[in-house]
Design a protein around this motif. Structure first.
Motif, PDB file in Angstrom:
ATOM      1  N   MET A 143     -20.939   4.032  47.961  1.00 30.47           N
ATOM      2  CA  MET A 143     -19.757   3.618  48.707  1.00 30.47           C
ATOM      3  C   MET A 143     -20.145   2.670  49.838  1.00 30.47           C
ATOM      4  O   MET A 143     -19.428   1.707  50.124  1.00 30.47           O
ATOM      5  CB  MET A 143     -19.028   4.839  49.266  1.00 30.47           C
ATOM      6  N   ARG A 163     -23.987   1.648  42.947  1.00 26.55           N
ATOM      7  CA  ARG A 163     -22.554   1.728  43.240  1.00 26.55           C
ATOM      8  C   ARG A 163     -21.854   2.746  42.346  1.00 26.55           C
ATOM      9  O   ARG A 163     -20.943   3.444  42.780  1.00 26.55           O
ATOM     10  CB  ARG A 163     -21.908   0.351  43.093  1.00 26.55           C
ATOM     11  N   GLU A 164     -22.303   2.864  41.113  1.00 28.52           N
ATOM     12  CA  GLU A 164     -21.641   3.753  40.159  1.00 28.52           C
ATOM     13  C   GLU A 164     -22.068   5.213  40.299  1.00 28.52           C
ATOM     14  O   GLU A 164     -21.269   6.121  40.069  1.00 28.52           O
ATOM     15  CB  GLU A 164     -21.932   3.278  38.731  1.00 28.52           C
ATOM     16  N   ASP A 224     -25.619  -2.175  40.560  1.00 26.49           N
ATOM     17  CA  ASP A 224     -24.586  -1.603  39.695  1.00 26.49           C
ATOM     18  C   ASP A 224     -24.801  -0.103  39.517  1.00 26.49           C
ATOM     19  O   ASP A 224     -23.854   0.687  39.600  1.00 26.49           O
ATOM     20  CB  ASP A 224     -24.581  -2.288  38.329  1.00 26.49           C
ATOM     21  N   GLN A 255     -12.996  -6.752  46.166  1.00 22.28           N
ATOM     22  CA  GLN A 255     -13.099  -5.306  46.028  1.00 22.28           C
ATOM     23  C   GLN A 255     -13.322  -4.929  44.574  1.00 22.28           C
ATOM     24  O   GLN A 255     -12.703  -5.481  43.669  1.00 22.28           O
ATOM     25  CB  GLN A 255     -11.836  -4.645  46.548  1.00 22.28           C
ATOM     26  N   ARG A 256     -14.243  -3.990  44.342  1.00 22.25           N
ATOM     27  CA  ARG A 256     -14.574  -3.550  42.990  1.00 22.25           C
ATOM     28  C   ARG A 256     -13.449  -2.708  42.430  1.00 22.25           C
ATOM     29  O   ARG A 256     -12.880  -1.870  43.114  1.00 22.25           O
ATOM     30  CB  ARG A 256     -15.869  -2.738  43.029  1.00 22.25           C
ATOM     31  N   TYR A 303     -20.616  -5.050  50.370  1.00 25.46           N
ATOM     32  CA  TYR A 303     -20.234  -6.166  49.501  1.00 25.46           C
ATOM     33  C   TYR A 303     -18.881  -6.745  49.901  1.00 25.46           C
ATOM     34  O   TYR A 303     -18.701  -7.946  49.955  1.00 25.46           O
ATOM     35  CB  TYR A 303     -20.158  -5.701  48.034  1.00 25.46           C
ATOM     36  N   THR A 304     -17.904  -5.860  50.168  1.00 30.80           N
ATOM     37  CA  THR A 304     -16.553  -6.342  50.427  1.00 30.80           C
ATOM     38  C   THR A 304     -16.330  -6.758  51.872  1.00 30.80           C
ATOM     39  O   THR A 304     -15.682  -7.773  52.131  1.00 30.80           O
ATOM     40  CB  THR A 304     -15.508  -5.274  50.048  1.00 30.80           C
ATOM     41  N   VAL A 343     -12.403   0.228  40.209  1.00 31.87           N
ATOM     42  CA  VAL A 343     -12.959   1.452  39.622  1.00 31.87           C
ATOM     43  C   VAL A 343     -12.239   1.720  38.308  1.00 31.87           C
ATOM     44  O   VAL A 343     -11.029   1.664  38.245  1.00 31.87           O
ATOM     45  CB  VAL A 343     -12.821   2.634  40.581  1.00 31.87           C
ATOM     46  N   ASP A 402     -20.696  -0.707  48.341  1.00 31.49           N
ATOM     47  CA  ASP A 402     -19.389  -1.331  48.104  1.00 31.49           C
ATOM     48  C   ASP A 402     -18.808  -1.893  49.400  1.00 31.49           C
ATOM     49  O   ASP A 402     -18.281  -2.992  49.437  1.00 31.49           O
ATOM     50  CB  ASP A 402     -18.400  -0.322  47.514  1.00 31.49           C
ATOM     51  N   TYR A 403     -18.901  -1.109  50.454  1.00 26.29           N
ATOM     52  CA  TYR A 403     -18.388  -1.553  51.756  1.00 26.29           C
ATOM     53  C   TYR A 403     -19.095  -2.833  52.206  1.00 26.29           C
ATOM     54  O   TYR A 403     -18.447  -3.795  52.623  1.00 26.29           O
ATOM     55  CB  TYR A 403     -18.571  -0.455  52.798  1.00 26.29           C
TER      56      TYR A 403
END
Length: 90
Positions: free
Chosen positions: A72, A64-65, A61, A86-87, A78-79, A89, A75-76
């Protein structure tokens, strides 16, 4: 350092009254033998092993933040790789 410890300085989590004051103090510490690191290096060293499931989600967390391109990339992964939603924002 004088007592034989290996000292790491977190350069992006400290500051001086000016940018020059900060830079010069970091240079003095490096000359004395300290090792410069970033907050993200410290975080990932504390996590050390992704098998540590009890802290994995909290670390990810933060990454990603607050970790720019690396966040990023997480995030990529993960998705696209793990098929997570998708997270959103905020």
């Amino acid at each position: 350092l004088a007592e034989g410890y290996e000292v790491h300085i977190v350069t992006d989590a400290s500051g001086g009254t000016t940018q020059e004051a900060h830079d010069m103090s970091v240079q003095r510490m490096i000359q004395a033998g300290a090792v410069p690191v970033t907050w993200q290096q410290v975080l990932l060293e504390f996590q050390r092993d992704w098998a540590h499931k009890e802290t994995y989600d909290a670390v990810m967390d933060l990454v990603r933040e607050h970790s720019g391109a690396y966040g990023m990339g997480v995030d990529y992964a993960y998705t696209m790789v793990h098929k997570a939603p998708q997270r959103q924002v905020k």
